[in-house]
Design a protein around this motif. Structure first.
Motif: not given
Length: 408
Positions: A35-40, A43-45
């Motif tokens: 997901s591209i929003y901050p919460l996603g 997680a990606s980071d």
């Protein structure tokens, strides 16, 4: 009753530090990494940081590390994915007779697709001969898969030499390092490893989490298709908490590896020496010199392995007779048969694998209990009764007379 856990090759207890690192990704930081929003993106980071940490543990680049559900999936993906992607170059694979079933059954599945597999024999210590390996390479050989260390008898293979021999012939080299990752020094560049499988739950991390290292330039087909996760190589939403836990467990293991290795080595040798000195009709399985620091594997004559495990369990001692993945099988271990043990000796096997918290008192209590257990079981054995009367019929005694090492 105190429980003494000596089955760490089967699985390990998650470390508190690992659980602590994982918990936020079940609750506050629960976003989907795609997901591209901050919460996603948080997680990606976290996934990216964990990938870099795990890559650093084996001298790899982060883009060469792919997350899986565990060692079995990693083995399947490495072998099937590579074989199918490179079948036009050749259809011959080399492995050994003592591999984990995740490798053996994968190779058997490929044989049904028309691939040919050479299963190399091992010597009495469970070692693959480099010369036998070289002799098995054919013009159509494309892949070799030899485990780093055996999950049952702990024997460590000459991985760098085998990989070098493979590369001389243009063969890609994969190793199942599930038992070695986090316990032994591994550097994929120095050792010439092209693909490597590892699993988190063998080093105090979460179950259901593994990795596959794939050297840049090695071509393999996807095993799981769907979304674009893992750079389009393995579809399914990433197990963020598991990935973070795996990285934390690996970082802790690497930081403590030399100290833990030394303490386990001392306990392992103490256990081996006590058993050989104090328990008759016993044989150490596997190499003593080229062996995992936490592995003790013996076969005992005139007893049946399941009865031994059950009696030890009543004393609070958790051990096994071989691989946890085949614990329901009535057949003797394929590894023990491959190193030359007859069925009746292979059936009486015991594997004790030490943990980072195992103490000298734990080991001594386990061996004292083992001595009592074996005495009880042998007192009910007609074969042992006959041996006591005649002095004949002991296979291990014959081995000892023939100079087989590490036999009491």
């Amino acid at each position: 009753m105190k429980q003494i856990y000596l089955d760490n090759a089967s699985t390990t207890r998650m470390r508190p530090e690992v659980l602590e690192a994982m918990l936020p990704y079940f609750t506050e930081q629960y976003g989907n990494p795609s997901s591209i929003y901050p919460l996603g993106q948080e997680a990606s980071d976290a996934v990216a940081e964990a990938r870099a940490a795990l890559a650093g543990c084996i001298g790899a680049q982060p883009r060469e590390v792919f997350f899986t559900s565990g060692g079995s999936e990693s083995d399947n993906w490495a072998i099937k994915g590579f074989a199918r992607a490179n079948a036009a170059k050749g259809r011959h694979i080399i492995t050994s007779a003592v591999e984990h079933h995740a490798v053996l059954h994968t190779c058997a599945a490929l044989e049904k697709e028309g691939f040919e597999v050479t299963y190399l024999p091992v010597d009495g210590d469970g070692l693959v001969s480099v010369e036998d390996f070289k002799a098995a390479i054919r013009p159509d050989t494309i892949l070799a898969s030899i485990m780093f260390a055996n999950n049952e008898i702990g024997t460590i293979q000459p991985i760098a030499e085998l990989a070098a021999a493979a590369h001389e012939a243009g063969v890609v080299f994969h190793t199942d390092a599930v038992q070695a990752f986090g316990h032994e020094y591994i550097n994929v560049g120095e050792m010439g490893i092209d693909m490597l499988s590892a699993s988190a739950h063998k080093l105090y991390g979460p179950k259901g989490m593994g990795l596959l290292y794939v050297r840049k330039g090695v071509k393999l087909l996807n095993l799981i298709d769907g979304g674009q996760q893992e750079r389009g190589r393995r579809a399914t939403t990433e197990n963020v908490s598991g990935i973070v836990g795996f990285a934390k467990a690996a970082q802790l293991a690497e930081a403590e590896r030399e100290a833990v290795h030394g303490s386990q080595l001392a306990l392992r040798d103490h256990a081996i020496e006590r058993i050989l000195r104090e328990i008759p009709h016993a044989k150490l399985n596997g190499s003593w010199e080229s062996r995992l620091a936490n592995n003790v594997n013996f076969s005992f004559e005139f007893i049946e392995g399941e009865g031994m495990l059950l009696q030890l369990a009543t004393r609070g001692i958790c051990v096994s007779s071989g691989s946890a993945c085949t614990s329901g099988s009535l057949d003797p271990s394929h590894v023990l048969l491959a190193i030359g043990l007859p069925h009746e000796i292979a059936h009486g096997s015991l594997r004790m694998t030490l943990g980072r918290d195992t103490t000298l008192e734990d080991v001594d209590f386990a061996i004292d209990s083992l001595k009592t257990t074996l005495a009880n079981l042998r007192s009910m054995s007609p074969l042992y009764e006959d041996f006591q009367k005649t002095g004949e019929g002991s296979i291990i005694a014959e081995m000892k007379a023939q100079g087989v090492p590490y036999v009491s």
